[in-house]
Scaffold this active site. Structure first.
Site, PDB file in Angstrom:
ATOM      1  N   CYS A 164       0.750  -1.145   0.016  1.00 48.28           N
ATOM      2  CA  CYS A 164      -0.047   0.055   0.055  1.00 48.28           C
ATOM      3  C   CYS A 164       0.776   1.229  -0.042  1.00 48.28           C
ATOM      4  O   CYS A 164       2.359   1.169   0.237  1.00 48.28           O
ATOM      5  CB  CYS A 164      -0.793   0.159   1.046  1.00 48.28           C
ATOM      6  SG  CYS A 164      -0.231   0.277   2.782  1.00 48.28           S
TER       7      CYS A 164
ATOM      8  N   CYS B 194       0.934   3.866   1.928  1.00 46.86           N
ATOM      9  CA  CYS B 194       1.367   4.163   3.340  1.00 46.86           C
ATOM     10  C   CYS B 194       2.598   3.297   3.813  1.00 46.86           C
ATOM     11  O   CYS B 194       3.349   3.680   4.547  1.00 46.86           O
ATOM     12  CB  CYS B 194       0.220   4.243   4.476  1.00 46.86           C
ATOM     13  SG  CYS B 194      -0.381   2.771   4.740  1.00 46.86           S
TER      14      CYS B 194
END
Length: 141
Positions: A50, A52
């Site tokens: 992802c 993040c």
């Protein structure tokens, strides 16, 4: 563009980021047990693909590899990729829901602190670094 090719490229880069930062990849449940049951302190970074993870968690992990006080071991498992190793690591994180990316600090096989995804996503890398610095200062030599 072939989506699988793209994802393999992303996964390989994410693995390389952690290896370059000095983290040992744990690819099997046996490797997880050996690292997490060992005496001393271990930081586990639960890696993922992802945004993040790439923009916040992996940069924070790399920074922490150079912090004055650091754990005896820096290790990583890859959620969604090395599923058995990740599942085994999460067995050590008593009281915490599965979360990726995330960080867990263990001492002598016991969970001492966790930085969960909700503490990473939407935050700046320095905020994650500060949480890890506090834990390292408390639990590491």
């Amino acid at each position: 563009m072939d989506f699988n090719f793209f994802m393999n490229d992303v996964v390989q880069q994410a693995r390389k980021d952690m290896q370059s930062a000095g983290y040992q990849e744990l690819l099997s449940p046996e490797e997880v047990d050996e690292a997490l049951k060992a005496d001393g302190t271990t930081l586990v970074m639960i890696n993922s693909v992802c945004g993040c993870a790439g923009g916040i968690a992996r940069p924070a992990a790399a920074y922490m590899a150079n912090y004055d006080k650091k754990p005896d071991r820096l290790v990583t498992v890859f959620a969604g990729q090395d599923k058995e190793a990740t599942a085994r690591a999460r067995e050590y994180f008593t009281g915490y829901a599965p979360s990726s990316p995330s960080f867990a600090l263990l001492k002598d096989g016991e969970i001492k602190m966790m930085v969960e995804r909700f503490e990473i996503e939407g935050h700046e890398p320095i905020q994650v670094v500060q949480k890890l610095e506090q834990a390292f200062d408390e639990y590491c030599k």
